[in-house]
Design an enzyme around this catalytic site. Structure first.
Site: not given
Ligand code: NAD
Length: 493
Positions: A186, A244, A261, A295, A396
């Site tokens: 997804k 998360g 992650e 991240c 962040e």
């Molecule tokens: P996000 O949490 O908004 O979305 C990530 C994914 O989760 C998307 O596909 C989104 O559609 C889905 N999602 C959102 N709400 C959901 C729910 N209630 N249930 C299930 N899925 C849901 O994150 P983002 O804005 O896309 O990415 C940025 C974040 O990702 C930053 O906080 C960054 O630090 C983190 N990140 C972490 C790593 C790592 O390896 N630690 C790597 C890349 C990004």
């Protein structure tokens, strides 16, 4: 002006999801718009999948997993060869995929090429890993034979963010597939396009129908349905820490395995005895790469006070040299942010930093000029004389903003580096190897680098301490995250 307000591009591509080996629309026919944030235009539409589509995908993935002659029954070597075909196909389509990622993410084309190549290399690694997943024999107290097996979990849900869409997808698909699972990917709604192409390429590579499914749609509906679905054995998620937490709640109903992650606020610690010039030349890229939407971004720089002035001056100069521009331009080093919403959020943080009393040294605004007018740009931004308890150092930002914080002693640097709920990555710069190793052990984070800012190695584990996550990706460590461990005892009497 928002992307929604602008006239659509004339070449809008209508894409489809990949479910059960077919290219399909959402069950209810709904779509959503996908934008090019550097131009402020719509470039594609994607199916707005929901619960019904997730159900369809879970059915297809379950059938593929349970097929007695299917994917999970194939020899590990055959699974590996199929992954290798996918790796090669990604490489063959490198330019197409990189252009797509660059336009969709606002990221420089050079970086996008690196990301696509990286994804291909991840598939290559797991192609080789597939037939190297070993069990153990264990000398138990009884006289029989005891051994372990690593078995696939079943159907796994892979939810990825928008910052490195293709790479994050490969980090999850690679080990999940090598271990014999079937997958539902997804992608984030901002960036579904390369995930869809990846699903198509997986079919071309010979993955049987239902082994690699791609469901596009909002996190709150499609993502949540996947995380809660009783037919899914594991969720691997990359994204924000708060999402998360929600994933853990959703997965708890069926006690799914969960790996996360999440966010970071990584320290870059510079001691007076470091190669300061090298630090200053390389470290802007550790925070401004991908416009800071990383991240692992080293967004807090701790500098020993005796070299503070020198570091600020050199780092500021190197920051001014970062080439911000059109992502399509080969020379561009930093493109736009993912959206106007994200740009506004970053600019809000700049205001917060100023109010908190940090000293703005470079950037802090959107770049001026016609070239930047339609896009979600922010200049690389440096704050000096920040304090670790300021919001710009605690939260962040996920944008091109770095805060410099002076320190006096090694203990103080480690204490401040650890004074955060996050624990993803960090760097230490010192010519005293004893000190560098002491600090590397002292910093509570999953991924550390000494005298460089290199966080990611396909062969080595990647992941966070504390609120930066659960579990590890990459290397053979990731295989553990996509397998169940079975113990078998054989009575030999
Ligand atoms: P996000 O949490 O908004 O979305 C990530 C994914 O989760 C998307 O596909 C989104 O559609 C889905 N999602 C959102 N709400 C959901 C729910 N209630 N249930 C299930 N899925 C849901 O994150 P983002 O804005 O896309 O990415 C940025 C974040 O990702 C930053 O906080 C960054 O630090 C983190 N990140 C972490 C790593 C790592 O390896 N630690 C790597 C890349 C990004």
């Amino acid at each position: 002006m928002t992307t929604e307000q602008r006239a659509p591009d004339t070449s809008i591509t209508a894409t489809k999801m990949v479910i059960g080996g077919e290219l399909v629309d959402a069950a209810d026919g709904q779509t959503f718009q996908v934008s090019n944030p550097a131009r402020g235009v719509v470039m594609a539409t994607a199916p707005q999948g929901g619960k019904e589509d997730v159900d369809r995908a879970v059915k297809a993935a379950t059938a593929a997993f349970e097929d007695p002659t299917g994917w999970s029954s194939w020899s590990a070597a055959k699974r590996g060869r199929t992954l290798m075909k996918l790796s090669n196909l990604v490489k063959e389509h490198l330019e197409e995929l990189a252009q797509l990622e660059s336009r969709n993410g606002g990221k420089p084309i050079s970086g996008a090429r690196g990301e696509v190549l990286g994804a291909s290399l991840v598939f290559e690694y797991y192609a080789g890993a597939a037939n190297k997943v070993f069990g153990e024999t264990i000398p138990v107290s009884k006289p029989g034979l005891d051994f372990t097996l690593r078995e696939p979990i079943g159907v796994v849900g892979l939810i990825v963010p928008w910052n490195f869409p293709m790479l994050m997808a490969s980090w999850k698909l690679g080990p999940a597939l090598a271990a014999g699972n079937t997958c539902i990917l997804k992608p984030a709604s901002y960036t579904p396009l390369t995930a869809i192409r990846l699903g198509e390429l997986a079919l071309e590579a010979g993955f049987p129908p239902g082994v690699v499914n791609v469901v596009t749609g909002p996190g709150g509906t499609a993502g949540a349905a996947l995380a809660a679905h009783p037919g899914v054995g594991k969720i691997a998620f990359t994204g924000e820490t708060t999402t998360g937490q929600e994933i853990m709640r959703l997965a708890s109903g069926t006690i799914k395995k969960v790996t996360l992650e999440l966010g970071g606020k990584s320290p870059n610690i510079v001691f007076a005895d470091a190669d300061i010039e090298r630090f200053a030349k390389e470290s802007p890229y550790a925070v401004f790469d991908n416009a800071g939407q990383d991240c692992c971004a080293r967004s807090r720089i701790f500098v020993q006070r005796s070299v503070h002035e020198q570091v600020v001056q050199l780092f500021a100069q190197a920051t001014r040299n970062v080439k911000v521009g059109d992502p399509a331009d080969e020379a561009t080093e930093m493109g736009s942010l993912i959206s106007f919403k994200q740009r506004d959020r970053v600019l809000d943080y700049v205001g917060i930093g100023r109010e908190e009393g940090a000293e703005l040294v470079v950037g802090g605004t959107a770049p001026e000029g016609e070239a930047f007018a339609g896009g979600a740009y922010v200049l690389p931004t440096v704050f000096d004389n920040a304090r670790n308890d300021m919001r710009i150092c605690a939260e962040e930002i996920f944008g091109p903003v770095v805060s410099i914080i002076p320190f006096d002693s090694e203990e103080e640097a480690v204490r401040m580096a650890n004074d955060t709920p996050y624990g993803l990555s960090g760097s230490i710069w010192s010519r005293d190897i004893g000190r560098a190793l002491r600090v590397a052990r002292g910093v509570r984070a999953g991924v550390l680098s000494v005298n460089c800012n290199s966080s990611v190695h396909t062969e080595a584990p990647f992941g966070g301490y504390k609120m930066s996550g659960i579990g590890r990706e990459l290397g053979m460590h990731a295989i553990d995250m996509y397998t169940e461990l079975k113990n078998v005892y054989v009575d030999l009497t």
